[in-house]
Design a protein around this motif. Structure first.
Motif, PDB file in Angstrom:
ATOM      1  N   GLU A  99       0.813  -1.173   0.247  1.00  0.00           N
ATOM      2  CA  GLU A  99       0.123  -0.178   0.309  1.00  0.00           C
ATOM      3  C   GLU A  99       0.803   1.231   0.243  1.00  0.00           C
ATOM      4  O   GLU A  99       0.216   2.065  -0.816  1.00  0.00           O
ATOM      5  CB  GLU A  99      -1.330   0.162   1.293  1.00  0.00           C
ATOM      6  N   ASP A 100       1.713   0.845   0.907  1.00  0.00           N
ATOM      7  CA  ASP A 100       2.455   2.695   0.470  1.00  0.00           C
ATOM      8  C   ASP A 100       3.335   2.517  -0.798  1.00  0.00           C
ATOM      9  O   ASP A 100       3.841   3.825  -0.693  1.00  0.00           O
ATOM     10  CB  ASP A 100       3.807   1.946   2.117  1.00  0.00           C
TER      11      ASP A 100
ATOM     12  N   LYS B 283       1.137   4.195  -3.191  1.00  0.00           N
ATOM     13  CA  LYS B 283       0.354   4.982  -3.170  1.00  0.00           C
ATOM     14  C   LYS B 283       2.052   6.139  -3.146  1.00  0.00           C
ATOM     15  O   LYS B 283       1.614   7.674  -3.847  1.00  0.00           O
ATOM     16  CB  LYS B 283       0.489   5.308  -1.182  1.00  0.00           C
ATOM     17  N   LYS B 284       3.054   5.862  -2.674  1.00  0.00           N
ATOM     18  CA  LYS B 284       4.098   6.650  -3.105  1.00  0.00           C
ATOM     19  C   LYS B 284       4.864   7.391  -4.308  1.00  0.00           C
ATOM     20  O   LYS B 284       5.276   8.348  -5.232  1.00  0.00           O
ATOM     21  CB  LYS B 284       5.563   5.893  -2.567  1.00  0.00           C
TER      22      LYS B 284
ATOM     23  N   SER C 288       1.873   6.786  -7.151  1.00  0.00           N
ATOM     24  CA  SER C 288       0.841   6.938  -7.955  1.00  0.00           C
ATOM     25  C   SER C 288       0.155   6.157  -8.266  1.00  0.00           C
ATOM     26  O   SER C 288      -0.235   6.125  -9.354  1.00  0.00           O
ATOM     27  CB  SER C 288       0.730   8.338  -8.249  1.00  0.00           C
TER      28      SER C 288
ATOM     29  N   GLN D   8      -1.483   3.924  -8.926  1.00  0.00           N
ATOM     30  CA  GLN D   8      -3.416   3.249  -8.934  1.00  0.00           C
ATOM     31  C   GLN D   8      -4.016   4.496  -9.804  1.00  0.00           C
ATOM     32  O   GLN D   8      -4.807   4.026 -11.061  1.00  0.00           O
ATOM     33  CB  GLN D   8      -3.844   3.205  -7.931  1.00  0.00           C
ATOM     34  N   ASN D   9      -3.210   5.337  -9.989  1.00  0.00           N
ATOM     35  CA  ASN D   9      -3.866   5.930 -11.347  1.00  0.00           C
ATOM     36  C   ASN D   9      -3.583   5.705 -13.204  1.00  0.00           C
ATOM     37  O   ASN D   9      -4.062   6.354 -13.911  1.00  0.00           O
ATOM     38  CB  ASN D   9      -2.915   7.748 -11.209  1.00  0.00           C
TER      39      ASN D   9
ATOM     40  N   ASP E  30      -9.709  -0.541  -9.506  1.00  0.00           N
ATOM     41  CA  ASP E  30      -9.084  -1.062  -8.352  1.00  0.00           C
ATOM     42  C   ASP E  30      -7.873  -1.912  -8.880  1.00  0.00           C
ATOM     43  O   ASP E  30      -8.049  -3.718  -8.538  1.00  0.00           O
ATOM     44  CB  ASP E  30      -9.635  -1.917  -6.732  1.00  0.00           C
TER      45      ASP E  30
ATOM     46  N   THR F 277      -5.393  -2.920  -7.123  1.00  0.00           N
ATOM     47  CA  THR F 277      -4.612  -3.579  -5.612  1.00  0.00           C
ATOM     48  C   THR F 277      -4.336  -4.281  -5.283  1.00  0.00           C
ATOM     49  O   THR F 277      -3.751  -5.249  -4.623  1.00  0.00           O
ATOM     50  CB  THR F 277      -4.852  -2.565  -4.502  1.00  0.00           C
TER      51      THR F 277
END
Length: 217
Positions: A6-7, A10-11, A13, A15-16, A21, A23
């Motif tokens: 997850e980190d 997010k770090k 980006s 998912q953009n 989804d 993940t």
């Protein structure tokens, strides 16, 4: 590993890059220096996205000769051509430094990826930029002296200020004779820019290398 995944997502980006989804499909893979991400001639099982590290792409010829095609630096997709079925078997990709990638297993999400317009747009942008960099590299062969191109190459391919690549492969990659390459390395050593150390070279004046490389960029 879940929190770590997850980190990383997010770090960087990541998912953009998708409209759905991503993940559940992602795995975070760590490769040590010198490890193969793809063995040449293998059938890939994953799409990789390098977020940290460097690797080299190469091809073997029938006469036994090995050619360096390109260096891969993060961020970069690997296995995207195979995902699009434009090529069935992979080229060899070997890490130059410790490398961290996201991996997306083909058997779990290939169809979702190929149907996702957001992802395909990102992939098209990546492939376009990749082609532009390749074109630029070939034009630089004619436009800049070897010392500038070699400085840029040493910076790109070194790991923790240590350079270790085969002269035969690099002379072909840079489009120069083996003798010319050795002469330029000798000049760099005499100028105390680099220093011979074991089977490679230690960078001792990184600022000067950066000045020389800046001409190319």
């Amino acid at each position: 590993m879940g929190k770590k995944k997850e980190d990383y997502i997010k770090k960087y980006s990541f998912q953009n890059f998708f409209s759905f989804d991503i993940t559940p499909y992602i795995q975070v893979c760590e490769f040590e220096k010198g490890e193969f991400i793809f063995h040449e001639g293998s059938l890939p099982e994953c799409l990789y996205y390098m977020v940290e590290g460097k690797a080299k792409l190469y091809v073997s010829h029938q006469n036994g000769k090995i050619s360096l095609i390109n260096f891969i630096t993060s961020p970069s997709f690997m296995g995207e051509i195979e995902l699009l079925n434009a090529q069935k078997y992979t080229r060899g990709i070997q890490t130059v430094t410790k490398t961290i990638c996201f991996s997306l297993p083909y058997h779990e999400c290939k169809q979702k990826l190929l149907a996702d317009s957001v992802f395909l747009r990102e992939l098209c942008l990546f492939l376009g930029n990749k082609m532009a960099r390749t074109t630029t590299r070939f034009s630089q062969t004619q436009a800049y002296p070897l010392e500038n191109r070699l400085a840029a190459f040493i910076l790109m391919s070194s790991d923790e200020n240590f350079y270790k690549e085969k002269h035969t492969e690099i002379s072909e990659y840079l489009g120069v004779s083996y003798r010319h390459l050795l002469y330029t390395f000798s000049q760099f050593c005499q100028s105390k820019i680099i220093k011979k150390s074991g089977k490679g070279y230690e960078i001792i004046n990184k600022k000067k290398l950066q000045e020389l490389a800046r001409e190319v960029y």
